[in-house]
Design a protein around this motif. Sequence first.
Motif, PDB file in Angstrom:
ATOM      1  N   ILE A 164       5.144 -11.119   0.813  1.00  0.00           N
ATOM      2  CA  ILE A 164       4.463 -12.187   1.537  1.00  0.00           C
ATOM      3  C   ILE A 164       5.464 -12.744   2.540  1.00  0.00           C
ATOM      4  CG2 ILE A 164       3.385 -14.445   1.413  1.00  0.00           C
ATOM      5  CD1 ILE A 164       3.365 -12.138  -1.599  1.00  0.00           C
ATOM      6  N   SER A 165       5.212 -12.502   3.819  1.00  0.00           N
ATOM      7  CA  SER A 165       6.161 -12.894   4.861  1.00  0.00           C
ATOM      8  C   SER A 165       6.137 -14.404   5.065  1.00  0.00           C
ATOM      9  CB  SER A 165       5.838 -12.182   6.173  1.00  0.00           C
ATOM     10  OG  SER A 165       4.620 -12.653   6.710  1.00  0.00           O
ATOM     11  N   ASP A 166       7.116 -14.895   5.788  1.00  0.00           N
ATOM     12  CA  ASP A 166       7.210 -16.330   6.042  1.00  0.00           C
ATOM     13  C   ASP A 166       6.009 -16.865   6.792  1.00  0.00           C
ATOM     14  OD1 ASP A 166       9.633 -16.343   4.767  1.00  0.00           O
ATOM     15  OD2 ASP A 166      10.830 -16.214   6.604  1.00  0.00           O
ATOM     16  N   ASP A 167       5.343 -16.028   7.578  1.00  0.00           N
ATOM     17  CA  ASP A 167       4.163 -16.480   8.309  1.00  0.00           C
ATOM     18  C   ASP A 167       2.865 -16.252   7.540  1.00  0.00           C
ATOM     19  OD1 ASP A 167       3.905 -13.757   8.462  1.00  0.00           O
ATOM     20  OD2 ASP A 167       3.977 -13.636  10.657  1.00  0.00           O
ATOM     21  N   GLY A 168       2.979 -15.855   6.253  1.00  0.00           N
ATOM     22  CA  GLY A 168       1.805 -15.700   5.405  1.00  0.00           C
ATOM     23  C   GLY A 168       1.217 -14.315   5.362  1.00  0.00           C
ATOM     24  N   ARG A 169       1.730 -13.385   6.140  1.00  0.00           N
ATOM     25  CA  ARG A 169       1.214 -12.006   6.138  1.00  0.00           C
ATOM     26  C   ARG A 169       1.571 -11.311   4.828  1.00  0.00           C
ATOM     27  NH1 ARG A 169       4.262  -7.441   9.147  1.00  0.00           N
ATOM     28  NH2 ARG A 169       2.988  -5.599   8.767  1.00  0.00           N
ATOM     29  N   VAL A 170       0.620 -10.611   4.252  1.00  0.00           N
ATOM     30  CA  VAL A 170       0.835  -9.854   3.016  1.00  0.00           C
ATOM     31  C   VAL A 170       0.966  -8.375   3.379  1.00  0.00           C
ATOM     32  CG1 VAL A 170      -0.101  -9.225   0.764  1.00  0.00           C
ATOM     33  CG2 VAL A 170      -0.478 -11.528   1.674  1.00  0.00           C
ATOM     34  N   VAL A 171       2.049  -7.738   2.949  1.00  0.00           N
ATOM     35  CA  VAL A 171       2.271  -6.333   3.287  1.00  0.00           C
ATOM     36  C   VAL A 171       2.627  -5.551   2.038  1.00  0.00           C
ATOM     37  CG1 VAL A 171       2.944  -6.674   5.689  1.00  0.00           C
ATOM     38  CG2 VAL A 171       4.664  -6.840   3.916  1.00  0.00           C
ATOM     39  N   LEU A 172       2.158  -4.325   1.986  1.00  0.00           N
ATOM     40  CA  LEU A 172       2.428  -3.402   0.887  1.00  0.00           C
ATOM     41  C   LEU A 172       3.453  -2.385   1.362  1.00  0.00           C
ATOM     42  CD1 LEU A 172       1.718  -2.334  -1.947  1.00  0.00           C
ATOM     43  CD2 LEU A 172      -0.163  -1.057  -0.886  1.00  0.00           C
ATOM     44  N   ALA A 173       4.502  -2.168   0.574  1.00  0.00           N
ATOM     45  CA  ALA A 173       5.609  -1.305   0.995  1.00  0.00           C
ATOM     46  C   ALA A 173       5.854  -0.208  -0.025  1.00  0.00           C
ATOM     47  CB  ALA A 173       6.883  -2.147   1.176  1.00  0.00           C
ATOM     48  N   ASP A 174       6.736   0.732   0.352  1.00  0.00           N
ATOM     49  CA  ASP A 174       7.401   1.639  -0.565  1.00  0.00           C
ATOM     50  C   ASP A 174       6.476   2.585  -1.307  1.00  0.00           C
ATOM     51  OD1 ASP A 174       9.723   2.651  -1.585  1.00  0.00           O
ATOM     52  OD2 ASP A 174       9.845   1.258  -3.255  1.00  0.00           O
ATOM     53  N   ALA A 175       5.669   3.353  -0.573  1.00  0.00           N
ATOM     54  CA  ALA A 175       4.826   4.368  -1.208  1.00  0.00           C
ATOM     55  C   ALA A 175       5.708   5.451  -1.827  1.00  0.00           C
ATOM     56  CB  ALA A 175       3.881   4.986  -0.183  1.00  0.00           C
ATOM     57  N   ARG A 176       5.414   5.805  -3.083  1.00  0.00           N
ATOM     58  CA  ARG A 176       6.186   6.846  -3.764  1.00  0.00           C
ATOM     59  C   ARG A 176       5.257   7.695  -4.610  1.00  0.00           C
ATOM     60  NH1 ARG A 176      11.141   3.434  -6.413  1.00  0.00           N
ATOM     61  NH2 ARG A 176      11.780   2.303  -4.548  1.00  0.00           N
ATOM     62  N   THR A 177       4.248   8.258  -4.022  1.00  0.00           N
ATOM     63  CA  THR A 177       3.241   8.986  -4.794  1.00  0.00           C
ATOM     64  C   THR A 177       3.790  10.271  -5.397  1.00  0.00           C
ATOM     65  OG1 THR A 177       1.018   9.921  -4.699  1.00  0.00           O
ATOM     66  CG2 THR A 177       2.427  10.241  -2.780  1.00  0.00           C
ATOM     67  N   ASP A 178       3.268  10.639  -6.567  1.00  0.00           N
ATOM     68  CA  ASP A 178       3.572  11.941  -7.148  1.00  0.00           C
ATOM     69  C   ASP A 178       2.292  12.507  -7.741  1.00  0.00           C
ATOM     70  OD1 ASP A 178       3.131  10.772  -9.637  1.00  0.00           O
ATOM     71  OD2 ASP A 178       5.255  10.377  -9.958  1.00  0.00           O
ATOM     72  N   GLY A 179       2.413  13.612  -8.458  1.00  0.00           N
ATOM     73  CA  GLY A 179       1.232  14.296  -8.959  1.00  0.00           C
ATOM     74  C   GLY A 179       0.419  13.493  -9.951  1.00  0.00           C
ATOM     75  N   ASP A 180       1.010  12.461 -10.573  1.00  0.00           N
ATOM     76  CA  ASP A 180       0.293  11.671 -11.572  1.00  0.00           C
ATOM     77  C   ASP A 180      -0.511  10.540 -10.955  1.00  0.00           C
ATOM     78  OD1 ASP A 180       1.371  13.229 -13.599  1.00  0.00           O
ATOM     79  OD2 ASP A 180       3.170  11.993 -13.737  1.00  0.00           O
ATOM     80  N   ASP A 181      -0.347  10.294  -9.686  1.00  0.00           N
ATOM     81  CA  ASP A 181      -1.015   9.173  -9.038  1.00  0.00           C
ATOM     82  C   ASP A 181      -2.385   9.591  -8.514  1.00  0.00           C
ATOM     83  OD1 ASP A 181       1.198   7.384  -9.338  1.00  0.00           O
ATOM     84  OD2 ASP A 181       2.204   8.503  -7.752  1.00  0.00           O
ATOM     85  N   SER A 182      -3.268   8.613  -8.365  1.00  0.00           N
ATOM     86  CA  SER A 182      -4.605   8.868  -7.844  1.00  0.00           C
ATOM     87  C   SER A 182      -5.088   7.620  -7.130  1.00  0.00           C
ATOM     88  CB  SER A 182      -5.575   9.217  -8.983  1.00  0.00           C
ATOM     89  OG  SER A 182      -5.768   8.092  -9.832  1.00  0.00           O
ATOM     90  N   GLN A 183      -6.147   7.782  -6.351  1.00  0.00           N
ATOM     91  CA  GLN A 183      -6.733   6.626  -5.691  1.00  0.00           C
ATOM     92  C   GLN A 183      -7.274   5.641  -6.719  1.00  0.00           C
ATOM     93  OE1 GLN A 183      -9.496   7.770  -2.615  1.00  0.00           O
ATOM     94  NE2 GLN A 183      -7.941   8.861  -1.422  1.00  0.00           N
ATOM     95  N   GLU A 184      -7.784   6.151  -7.830  1.00  0.00           N
ATOM     96  CA  GLU A 184      -8.289   5.251  -8.883  1.00  0.00           C
ATOM     97  C   GLU A 184      -7.161   4.409  -9.464  1.00  0.00           C
ATOM     98  OE1 GLU A 184     -10.127   5.519 -13.393  1.00  0.00           O
ATOM     99  OE2 GLU A 184     -10.831   6.957 -11.891  1.00  0.00           O
ATOM    100  N   SER A 185      -5.993   5.013  -9.696  1.00  0.00           N
ATOM    101  CA  SER A 185      -4.878   4.234 -10.241  1.00  0.00           C
ATOM    102  C   SER A 185      -4.416   3.184  -9.241  1.00  0.00           C
ATOM    103  CB  SER A 185      -3.720   5.149 -10.635  1.00  0.00           C
ATOM    104  OG  SER A 185      -3.159   5.808  -9.513  1.00  0.00           O
ATOM    105  N   ASP A 186      -4.493   3.480  -7.945  1.00  0.00           N
ATOM    106  CA  ASP A 186      -4.191   2.470  -6.929  1.00  0.00           C
ATOM    107  C   ASP A 186      -5.137   1.286  -7.037  1.00  0.00           C
ATOM    108  OD1 ASP A 186      -2.037   3.746  -5.788  1.00  0.00           O
ATOM    109  OD2 ASP A 186      -3.117   4.506  -4.044  1.00  0.00           O
ATOM    110  N   VAL A 187      -6.441   1.568  -7.183  1.00  0.00           N
ATOM    111  CA  VAL A 187      -7.436   0.500  -7.267  1.00  0.00           C
ATOM    112  C   VAL A 187      -7.229  -0.329  -8.523  1.00  0.00           C
ATOM    113  CG1 VAL A 187      -9.898   0.004  -7.518  1.00  0.00           C
ATOM    114  CG2 VAL A 187      -9.133   1.708  -5.851  1.00  0.00           C
TER     115      VAL A 187
END
Length: 532
Positions: A177-200
């Motif tokens: 959460i930046s000082d101006d209130g912006r919310v950002v998602l960082a550091d993607a590290r996907t591997d074979g065990d990850d899925s879109q469902e696990s993200d949700v």
Amino acid sequence: MPSSAGPSIGTITEGGRVTQVGEGQDADETTPPVMTFGAPTAGEILAERYELVEHINNDSAGRLVWRGVDVVLRRPVAVVMRYPGGTSATEMLQAAVAASRVIHPNLTGVYDAIDEADRAYVVREWVDGRSLRELVADGPLDGARATAVGSAVASALAAVHATGMVHGNVHPGTVMISDDGRVVLADARTDGDDSQESDVRAVGGLLYYALTGYWPHTEAPLRGATAGHGRAAIPDAVRDANGVVAAPRQVRAGVPAYLDDLTTDLLDGGIAPPSSDVLAAELARLDVPAEDDYLDNSGPLRFAAESGDEPSPLAAAGGRKVALGIAGVLVVALVGLLVGISALGGDDESPRTDPVAAPTSSAPVSEEPPPPARDLQISAARIIDPDSGNRSEVRDAEKVFDGDRDEGWSTETYNRSNFGNLKEGMGVWIDLGTERTVKSVQVHLSSTGASAQLLTGTIDAPSSSAGDRQVVDAYKPGVIGQPFEEHDGTTMTFNGFDADQKYRYLMFWITELPSNNGGFKLGVQEITVQGS
């Protein structure tokens, strides 16, 4: 600052303000050793462009995190460095390259990924602010702020998933959460065990953590936040004797009922989660100013199990599934009361209507979930060029939706990025054929460095300079999402659409051209629209 392993959210103080960059998990006893031989020093310039300013910390993967400056563009950057490079850095570099293709205001921008064999490093956007993990350490968030954070993360994931990719590392340490209130998602590290469902489902974990300060470890633990990971692990959620996570409202008073329902539904393995774009649309609808009413007549989105399925343990523990059933009983009681009042008024000479038979069942009727997003067909396209008497650039518009990204429409070459002051911009106008619910629009470009925005309107003027001017003037107020300014990727994703509005005409409006062989030029290779 010391270079020993520590929290993965590095902090330095600048004029009384804390500057941070999120890198995920805490380091622990299993943290890989950090190679110090040949390590960089402050003032060193990497790739003849990125000057290292200060070593922030080492993350749990043994990577060095530096604050730096892009000496060409004069902007702050984060430099994440790994020793050695080569095959050991393949996953880090591949994840960075993939992330660079998705441009979204709630994703940290990835600027560069370089492998020098003895070391490899990724250069990305520097975020001034705090991680969600640090923010909640001061106390849980209220419903409005938690909803805003969840909405931003879901929107970012929808952009990632629209490309077919997975983030795979969504937890309180990678949400900034930046000082101006912006919310950002960082550091993607996907591997074979990850899925879109696990993200949700991880968004449900973020909501739970934001509301309670506890992490709801599921049967499939979210990466980087499992129990015992790091000496300062996030506290585990409260559970009953069967190991079922307590609902947020059971942990903390004041959690809105709709947010409690949504969060526990997302964490319930017995309930299929929605797609990220559906979740993003629902959270965006609930993300309203604090002075407004959160619950409108349509109610919050619910995710129910298939008929005939066993009841969810979470549903049995929290009692959240019986709310609508109780409402049905109250309706029956109210009808009975009205019938009784009508019977008592039998001596009244005023006309009476026959009582309506009460319903025989109080079971709630399950609402069908919104249909999943799919690619919508573009029926027509044309080039909008309102400030040119020469119509030589309005050809080949059909190539922007022919399914071939190797061939598209292109501007001519100009001597300046702003079209040489000859025009305020150019656009690609598309027609969906009929009004549709639109979830997102992706525009695939020939190169990086362009500035553009997405507009919408309701008119279809003739293809002429005068008609194009009419379209531009009418569409300018209809901005979809935030504009992209000199972006560093070749794909722009716009998903700031109103879920309650229908769209037919859209226009991709270009305001700045990228450099190209001594001039300035841009190609639009393909435009894809998702919706229902």
